[in-house]
Design an enzyme around this catalytic site. Structure first.
Site, PDB file in Angstrom:
ATOM      1  N   ASP A 188       0.562  -1.357  -0.248  1.00  0.00           N
ATOM      2  CA  ASP A 188      -0.603   0.025  -0.163  1.00  0.00           C
ATOM      3  C   ASP A 188       0.997   1.151  -0.083  1.00  0.00           C
ATOM      4  OD1 ASP A 188      -2.493   1.214   0.011  1.00  0.00           O
ATOM      5  OD2 ASP A 188      -2.875   1.025   1.991  1.00  0.00           O
ATOM      6  N   TYR A 230       1.601   5.623  -0.517  1.00  0.00           N
ATOM      7  CA  TYR A 230       0.796   7.214   0.640  1.00  0.00           C
ATOM      8  C   TYR A 230       0.713   7.985  -0.758  1.00  0.00           C
ATOM      9  CZ  TYR A 230      -0.449   9.400   4.905  1.00  0.00           C
ATOM     10  OH  TYR A 230      -0.558  10.021   5.531  1.00  0.00           O
ATOM     11  N   HIS A 242      -4.575  14.141   0.582  1.00  0.00           N
ATOM     12  CA  HIS A 242      -4.657  12.884   2.262  1.00  0.00           C
ATOM     13  C   HIS A 242      -3.522  13.215   3.404  1.00  0.00           C
ATOM     14  CE1 HIS A 242      -6.064   9.251   4.771  1.00  0.00           C
ATOM     15  NE2 HIS A 242      -4.597   8.692   4.475  1.00  0.00           N
ATOM     16  N   ARG A 251       0.810  17.030  13.062  1.00  0.00           N
ATOM     17  CA  ARG A 251       1.409  18.141  12.844  1.00  0.00           C
ATOM     18  C   ARG A 251       1.217  19.628  11.669  1.00  0.00           C
ATOM     19  NH1 ARG A 251       3.422  13.446  11.548  1.00  0.00           N
ATOM     20  NH2 ARG A 251       3.402  14.494   8.448  1.00  0.00           N
ATOM     21  N   GLU A 307     -10.740   3.257   3.557  1.00  0.00           N
ATOM     22  CA  GLU A 307      -9.948   3.869   2.421  1.00  0.00           C
ATOM     23  C   GLU A 307      -9.811   3.937   1.285  1.00  0.00           C
ATOM     24  OE1 GLU A 307      -6.222   5.145   5.510  1.00  0.00           O
ATOM     25  OE2 GLU A 307      -5.742   3.517   4.411  1.00  0.00           O
ATOM     26  N   GLU A 340      -9.368   4.171  -2.779  1.00  0.00           N
ATOM     27  CA  GLU A 340      -8.483   3.306  -3.148  1.00  0.00           C
ATOM     28  C   GLU A 340      -8.411   3.351  -4.594  1.00  0.00           C
ATOM     29  OE1 GLU A 340      -4.691   2.237  -0.627  1.00  0.00           O
ATOM     30  OE2 GLU A 340      -5.838   3.027   1.288  1.00  0.00           O
ATOM     31  N   ASP A 352      -8.895   0.187   2.350  1.00  0.00           N
ATOM     32  CA  ASP A 352      -8.560  -0.737   3.176  1.00  0.00           C
ATOM     33  C   ASP A 352      -8.674  -0.312   4.429  1.00  0.00           C
ATOM     34  OD1 ASP A 352      -5.748  -1.545   3.612  1.00  0.00           O
ATOM     35  OD2 ASP A 352      -4.497  -0.400   3.801  1.00  0.00           O
ATOM     36  N   ARG A 381      -8.694   3.316  13.543  1.00  0.00           N
ATOM     37  CA  ARG A 381      -7.558   4.528  13.820  1.00  0.00           C
ATOM     38  C   ARG A 381      -7.568   5.027  15.081  1.00  0.00           C
ATOM     39  NH1 ARG A 381      -6.847   6.140   8.040  1.00  0.00           N
ATOM     40  NH2 ARG A 381      -8.440   6.574   7.003  1.00  0.00           N
ATOM     41  N   GLN A 439      -4.456   2.274  15.203  1.00  0.00           N
ATOM     42  CA  GLN A 439      -3.086   3.313  14.396  1.00  0.00           C
ATOM     43  C   GLN A 439      -3.224   3.702  15.197  1.00  0.00           C
ATOM     44  OE1 GLN A 439      -4.778   4.205  10.754  1.00  0.00           O
ATOM     45  NE2 GLN A 439      -2.323   4.934  10.404  1.00  0.00           N
ATOM     46  N   TYR A 461       1.560   2.564  16.008  1.00  0.00           N
ATOM     47  CA  TYR A 461       2.000   2.874  14.356  1.00  0.00           C
ATOM     48  C   TYR A 461       3.368   4.073  14.792  1.00  0.00           C
ATOM     49  CZ  TYR A 461       1.911   7.839  13.961  1.00  0.00           C
ATOM     50  OH  TYR A 461       1.656   9.029  14.521  1.00  0.00           O
ATOM     51  N   LYS A 498      -4.886  -2.012  10.083  1.00  0.00           N
ATOM     52  CA  LYS A 498      -4.754  -2.062   8.458  1.00  0.00           C
ATOM     53  C   LYS A 498      -5.121  -3.898   8.303  1.00  0.00           C
ATOM     54  CE  LYS A 498      -3.813   2.245   7.659  1.00  0.00           C
ATOM     55  NZ  LYS A 498      -5.004   3.168   6.160  1.00  0.00           N
ATOM     56  N   THR A 513      -8.645  -5.812   3.712  1.00  0.00           N
ATOM     57  CA  THR A 513      -8.990  -5.038   2.463  1.00  0.00           C
ATOM     58  C   THR A 513      -9.523  -5.875   1.413  1.00  0.00           C
ATOM     59  OG1 THR A 513      -6.316  -4.493   3.132  1.00  0.00           O
ATOM     60  CG2 THR A 513      -7.336  -3.741   1.240  1.00  0.00           C
ATOM     61  N   THR A 522      -4.786   6.387   0.284  1.00  0.00           N
ATOM     62  CA  THR A 522      -6.790   6.391   0.299  1.00  0.00           C
ATOM     63  C   THR A 522      -6.083   8.135  -0.990  1.00  0.00           C
ATOM     64  OG1 THR A 522      -6.681   6.843   2.384  1.00  0.00           O
ATOM     65  CG2 THR A 522      -7.774   7.866   1.219  1.00  0.00           C
ATOM     66  N   GLU A 563     -11.063  12.134   7.523  1.00  0.00           N
ATOM     67  CA  GLU A 563     -10.738  13.648   6.839  1.00  0.00           C
ATOM     68  C   GLU A 563     -12.198  14.203   7.596  1.00  0.00           C
ATOM     69  OE1 GLU A 563      -8.419  13.391   3.239  1.00  0.00           O
ATOM     70  OE2 GLU A 563      -8.604  11.762   3.657  1.00  0.00           O
TER      71      GLU A 563
END
Length: 427
Positions: A129, A131, A136, A145, A201, A203, A235, A239, A242, A246, A255, A259, A360, A374
Site C-alpha cells: 500500500d 501513500y 490525504h 503536526r 479508505e 483507493e 483498506d 484509527r 493505529q 504505528y 490495517k 482489504t 487514500t 478527514e
C-alpha cells in the site's frame, strides 16, 4: 504507453443489449474477473453489460495457446503474458461480441452477473500500500503536526508499506470490527477491545502483470508494461488502534484485518481514452530524482464516489448517502509508473498477481475526501445524514460502497463496478 485503436471506437455496439452506453461494462471495457456458479468451479470471465462471458466456454474461438490460462481458477498465469496478449484478447472479444455471425455460438456462454459469486481475481502473493494522495497525507498530517503536516521525504520518495495479502477479499465480504489496543488521550495506559474509530479508505488498486527478476529494477519507461489493470480498493482502518501502534514502524493490526477489492480488473487498454497529464507540481516542489522522472508521464481521469447506507436507511428504503466524489488524477502526487518503478528500484521482484494500493485518494475539496478521518476532522465534526443519524466513524450495520467510472468526450463511458462492505460487529 497504450494507444487508442479500433476497440475504443464509440460507434461499436455489442449485440448484448445490456452493454448499451451508460453501462459500466460496454464492449469498450471488457474487464477480467474470476467467478463461480453455485457449487461450480472458479473460472475466468469477462464482464459485458449485465453478464459474464465464460472464457473457458468460448476457448474454441480463442487462441489455442491461451486455453491453459483460461482453465485456471485465478488469472496470474494470464496476466504474466503481458500487454500484447491482453490486447490480442481484447480485439478478439470485441469481434465476437459485436459481429452477429458469432452470436449463436457465443450467447450460450453468457451468465447473468446476479447468478454468480465473484472472487479475488488473482492469488495475491504480495500486497503493498502506497501513500500517493498528497491531500490525504496533508489532511492527516495536520491532525498530528499542524505546522508541518508533510514529512521531508514525502515529495522525494513514494511512501509505501507492505500489507497483509492473506486478508485481501472481494467486494461484499463482511467487515468484522477488529479488536486491539487503544489508548484514549485521557487514559494513562492502553486498553484492549473493539475499535471505536473504524474507517474506510478510498483507493485504487494496481494488478501486476509481467514481473521482474530479483535484483533487476524496472525502468520508469517500462513500468506501465508491468501493470495489467486497475480495481477499486478499500483498506479498512481502525484509527484508534493505529494511533497507538504505528510509531515507530507504521500501522500493523489497524490495517491487516481486511482489504476489499472490486472483482474486475479494468485493463490499461480499456483506460487508454481517459489518459491525462500528471498534475503539475508546485514551483517550490523538488523535481523527481532521475530514476522517477519521465517525460509525458500520465494519470487517468477516473471519477470516484463513496456512499454510506446505515441499517435505518435500508429499512426506510432511503438511497445511500454520498460521502464524497472526486477524481483520481487530482489526488495522486505520484503516478502509477513511479510507484511501480520505485517498488522495484532496489531489485525487489514483483510477480504476476501482486496487488499495489495507491493509498487514500482525497482531492483538495471537502467534497472529495477519501476517509471519515478527514471528513469528520478526526471525529470532531460529526456528519449529519438524511436519516437524522450522525457519524464520526463507522457503526455496526453501516455499509460503505466505492464506485469508479471514466467519461470523456469522444469516448464511451466505462465503469469499475463496486467495492462494498458492511460492518457486522465484533468477532
Amino acid at each position: 504507453m497504450t494507444d487508442i485503436d479500433d476497440t475504443h471506437d464509440p460507434s461499436l455496439v455489442s449485440w448484448v443489449e445490456s452493454a448499451a452506453p451508460g453501462s459500466d461494462f460496454p464492449v469498450q471495457n471488457l474487464p477480467l474477473g474470476i467467478f463461480s456458479e453455485a457449487k461450480g468451479r472458479r473460472r475466468p470471465g469477462v464482464a459485458i453489460g449485465d453478464y459474464i462471458l465464460d472464457l473457458n466456454g468460448i476457448s474454441d474461438f480463442l487462441d489455442e495457446g491461451w486455453r491453459g490460462d483460461f482453465a485456471q481458477p485465478v488469472l496470474n498465469g494470464w496476466l504474466a503474458r503481458g500487454h500484447d496478449s491482453q490486447r490480442a484478447l481484447r480485439k478478439r472479444l470485441v469481434e465476437l461480441l459485436t459481429d452477429q455471425r458469432y452470436r449463436n455460438d457465443i450467447e450460450p456462454q453468457l451468465i447473468g452477473q446476479s447468478e454468480v459469486r465473484m472472487h479475488v481475481p488473482c492469488l495475491v502473493g504480495d500486497y503493498t500500500d502506497f501513500y500517493v494522495g498528497i491531500h490525504h497525507a496533508t489532511n492527516v498530517g495536520k491532525q498530528f503536526r499542524p505546522d508541518n503536516p508533510l514529512l521531508p521525504n514525502y515529495k522525494y520518495v513514494p511512501i509505501g508499506y507492505h500489507g497483509r495479502a492473506s486478508s485481501v477479499r472481494v467486494s461484499g465480504e463482511d467487515v468484522i470490527r477488529p479488536n486491539g489496543q487503544r489508548k484514549p488521550p485521557e487514559a494513562e495506559a492502553p486498553e484492549y477491545g473493539p475499535s471505536r474509530r473504524l474507517d474506510y479508505e478510498l483507493e485504487l488498486g494496481l494488478w501486476v502483470g509481467r514481473g521482474n527478476r530479483l535484483g533487476e529494477p524496472i525502468p520508469i519507461g517500462e513500468a506501465e508494461q508491468h501493470i495489467a489493470g486497475w480495481c477499486l480498493l478499500n483498506d479498512w482502518s481502525a484509527r484508534d488502534i493505529q494511533a497507538w501502534e504505528y510509531q515507530p514502524l507504521g500501522p500493523f493490526l489497524a490495517k491487516n484485518f481486511l482489504t476489499s477489492v472490486s472483482p474486475w480488473i479494468v485493463t490499461s487498454d480499456a483506460l487508454a481514452p481517459f489518459r491525462t497529464p500528471m498534475p503539475q507540481r508546485a514551483a517550490a516542489d523538488p523535481e523527481p530524482l532521475p530514476y522517477l522522472r519521465s517525460e509525458g508521464d500520465t494519470a487517468f481521469e477516473i471519477q470516484l464516489e463513496v456512499t454510506l447506507a446505515t441499517d435505518k436507511m435500508r429499512q426506510e428504503g432511503s438511497a445511500p448517502h454520498v460521502l464524497s466524489r472526486g477524481t483520481a488524477s487530482a489526488a495522486m502526487y505520484w503516478s502509477a509508473a513511479q510507484i511501480v518503478t520505485h517498488h522495484a528500484s532496489n531489485g525487489c521482484n514483483l510477480q504476476p498477481g501482486d496487488l499495489i494500493g495507491t493509498g487514500t485518494l482525497s482531492t483538495d475539496s471537502d467534497s472529495g475526501l477519501g476517509s471519515l478521518l478527514e471528513i469528520s476532522r478526526g471525529g470532531k465534526q460529526p456528519i449529519e445524514l438524511p436519516s437524522g443519524e450522525s457519524r464520526t466513524f463507522l457503526e455496526d450495520g453501516d455499509e460503505v460502497t466505492l464506485r469508479a467510472w471514466c467519461e470523456a468526450q469522444d469516448a464511451v463511458r466505462i465503469g469499475f463496478g463496486e467495492c462494498s462492505g458492511r460492518v457486522v460487529g465484533t468477532a
